[in-house]
Design a protein around this motif. Structure first.
Motif, PDB file in Angstrom:
ATOM      1  N   LYS A  47       0.828  -1.207   0.000  1.00 38.77           N
ATOM      2  CA  LYS A  47       0.000   0.000   0.000  1.00 38.77           C
ATOM      3  C   LYS A  47       0.864   1.259   0.000  1.00 38.77           C
ATOM      4  O   LYS A  47       0.539   2.257  -0.664  1.00 38.77           O
ATOM      5  CB  LYS A  47      -0.928  -0.009   1.218  1.00 38.77           C
ATOM      6  N   GLN A  48       1.969   1.221   0.756  1.00 38.27           N
ATOM      7  CA  GLN A  48       2.881   2.370   0.760  1.00 38.27           C
ATOM      8  C   GLN A  48       3.467   2.602  -0.628  1.00 38.27           C
ATOM      9  O   GLN A  48       3.546   3.738  -1.104  1.00 38.27           O
ATOM     10  CB  GLN A  48       4.011   2.134   1.764  1.00 38.27           C
ATOM     11  N   LEU A  49       3.893   1.512  -1.273  1.00 36.05           N
ATOM     12  CA  LEU A  49       4.485   1.638  -2.612  1.00 36.05           C
ATOM     13  C   LEU A  49       3.469   2.174  -3.609  1.00 36.05           C
ATOM     14  O   LEU A  49       3.804   3.011  -4.466  1.00 36.05           O
ATOM     15  CB  LEU A  49       5.025   0.281  -3.078  1.00 36.05           C
ATOM     16  N   LYS A  50       2.226   1.701  -3.529  1.00 33.75           N
ATOM     17  CA  LYS A  50       1.189   2.179  -4.453  1.00 33.75           C
ATOM     18  C   LYS A  50       0.996   3.686  -4.292  1.00 33.75           C
ATOM     19  O   LYS A  50       0.828   4.412  -5.272  1.00 33.75           O
ATOM     20  CB  LYS A  50      -0.134   1.455  -4.180  1.00 33.75           C
ATOM     21  N   THR A  51       1.003   4.152  -3.042  1.00 30.86           N
ATOM     22  CA  THR A  51       0.870   5.584  -2.777  1.00 30.86           C
ATOM     23  C   THR A  51       1.984   6.369  -3.472  1.00 30.86           C
ATOM     24  O   THR A  51       1.742   7.342  -4.200  1.00 30.86           O
ATOM     25  CB  THR A  51       0.927   5.852  -1.261  1.00 30.86           C
ATOM     26  N   ILE A  52       3.213   5.924  -3.233  1.00 32.73           N
ATOM     27  CA  ILE A  52       4.382   6.654  -3.743  1.00 32.73           C
ATOM     28  C   ILE A  52       4.453   6.594  -5.265  1.00 32.73           C
ATOM     29  O   ILE A  52       4.682   7.610  -5.941  1.00 32.73           O
ATOM     30  CB  ILE A  52       5.666   6.080  -3.118  1.00 32.73           C
ATOM     31  N   LEU A  53       4.235   5.399  -5.816  1.00 35.92           N
ATOM     32  CA  LEU A  53       4.390   5.235  -7.264  1.00 35.92           C
ATOM     33  C   LEU A  53       3.264   5.899  -8.041  1.00 35.92           C
ATOM     34  O   LEU A  53       3.422   6.198  -9.229  1.00 35.92           O
ATOM     35  CB  LEU A  53       4.514   3.746  -7.599  1.00 35.92           C
ATOM     36  N   SER A  54       2.137   6.185  -7.372  1.00 34.89           N
ATOM     37  CA  SER A  54       1.080   6.956  -8.040  1.00 34.89           C
ATOM     38  C   SER A  54       1.526   8.397  -8.270  1.00 34.89           C
ATOM     39  O   SER A  54       1.064   9.067  -9.202  1.00 34.89           O
ATOM     40  CB  SER A  54      -0.204   6.936  -7.202  1.00 34.89           C
ATOM     41  N   VAL A  55       2.448   8.874  -7.419  1.00 37.62           N
ATOM     42  CA  VAL A  55       3.014  10.220  -7.577  1.00 37.62           C
ATOM     43  C   VAL A  55       4.061  10.228  -8.687  1.00 37.62           C
ATOM     44  O   VAL A  55       4.180  11.166  -9.466  1.00 37.62           O
ATOM     45  CB  VAL A  55       3.643  10.684  -6.242  1.00 37.62           C
ATOM     46  N   GLY A  56       4.846   9.124  -8.753  1.00 36.71           N
ATOM     47  CA  GLY A  56       5.941   9.043  -9.716  1.00 36.71           C
ATOM     48  C   GLY A  56       7.264   9.374  -9.062  1.00 36.71           C
ATOM     49  O   GLY A  56       7.325  10.200  -8.143  1.00 36.71           O
ATOM     50  N   ILE A  57       8.314   8.690  -9.470  1.00 35.42           N
ATOM     51  CA  ILE A  57       9.643   8.909  -8.892  1.00 35.42           C
ATOM     52  C   ILE A  57      10.683   8.999 -10.003  1.00 35.42           C
ATOM     53  O   ILE A  57      10.468   8.517 -11.113  1.00 35.42           O
ATOM     54  CB  ILE A  57      10.034   7.785  -7.912  1.00 35.42           C
ATOM     55  N   ASP A  58      11.813   9.616  -9.657  1.00 30.49           N
ATOM     56  CA  ASP A  58      12.930   9.737 -10.598  1.00 30.49           C
ATOM     57  C   ASP A  58      14.028   8.718 -10.325  1.00 30.49           C
ATOM     58  O   ASP A  58      14.819   8.417 -11.218  1.00 30.49           O
ATOM     59  CB  ASP A  58      13.505  11.155 -10.528  1.00 30.49           C
TER      60      ASP A  58
END
Length: 264
Positions: A61-72
């Motif tokens: 769930k934490q990863l889904k939150t973060i990856l919905s924002v997008g990362i570099d």
């Protein structure tokens, strides 16, 4: 701001884990986000560690939150279980993340043994092939390469070549001051060229969090557009300053100083 992810454990004392990662990200002017895999606490009377794993569904769930924002760019640290390693590999592939720093944190059982060998096997099989770079210390490099303890620069080179053969694009083996050498030596290898990175040895025991800090600095540098080799060289300078200005937290531990490089 560039955005970075750390998939790692929490160090309640603040020196390593996601706390070290966030401090390092801040010093590199990138926006850090965290997916916690475990919570590490310490017994005040002897500083023995207690590790509380986090359920894999909660990590997801934490990863889904973060990856919905997008990362570099992203890094991994203490992963704890094969399920979390498998989850991390799935999400890296599913999201096409192409700047991935694998810090293969292992819990040591002895000089040439790990406490959770199944985790090492899973890292070797699932994460190394996805790594832009992996950042093992001497013990971890020996485990990944299955060479046993590494005592020499030639041993570092052999382990680096084996790790690249397992799929990592680049590797930096952190020899630090553990080798019998007049300098603190790390070895960078990109599959073509072995590059020795040397710095003055710092006579200190205040090095808590140095490995996490190094991998986080590499991650931030990649996010900011540096090449892999440039990222590693800049990270070594950053961590050398942090170690040089490490300080005593209590009678058991002294962390590196994350702001030391920029303060200089």
């Amino acid at each position: 701001m560039k955005k970075t992810l750390t998939l790692a454990g929490s160090d309640s004392s603040g020196g390593a884990g996601i706390q070290a990662d966030l401090k390092t990200f801040q010093e590199h002017a990138v926006y850090g986000m965290t997916a916690l895999t475990s919570i590490v606490s310490m017994e005040p009377e002897d500083w023995s560690h207690q590790v509380t794993p986090i359920e894999v569904n909660t990590v997801e769930k934490q990863l889904k939150t973060i990856l919905s924002v997008g990362i570099d760019a992203m890094k991994t640290g203490m992963l704890g279980t094969v399920d979390i390693i498998e989850l991390g590999a799935r999400e890296i592939k599913a999201n096409g993340i192409d700047k991935v720093v694998i810090d293969p944190v292992m819990v040591c059982k002895g000089e040439d043994e790990v406490l959770q060998p199944e985790n090492t096997d899973a890292m070797r099989a699932l994460l190394l092939p996805l790594a832009t770079i992996t950042t093992p210390n001497l013990f971890e490099a020996g485990q990944l390469a299955q060479t046993g303890p590494i005592k020499t620069i030639d041993g570092m080179k052999q382990a680096a070549e084996k790790i690249i053969s397992l799929g990592a694009q680049n590797v930096v083996i952190k020899g630090g001051k553990a080798l019998d050498h007049e300098k603190a030596v790390d070895l960078f290898y990109d599959g073509n060229e072995h590059v020795l990175l040397e710095s003055e040895k710092v006579d200190t025991t205040y090095t808590h969090g140095a490995g996490c800090t190094f991998a986080a600095a590499v991650t931030a540098n990649l996010a900011n557009g540096k090449t892999v080799k440039e990222s590693v060289m800049a990270a070594k300078d950053f961590v050398h300053a942090a170690i040089k200005h490490g300080w005593k937290l209590n009678e058991f531990v002294g962390p590196v100083k994350h702001g030391a490089y920029n303060e200089q």
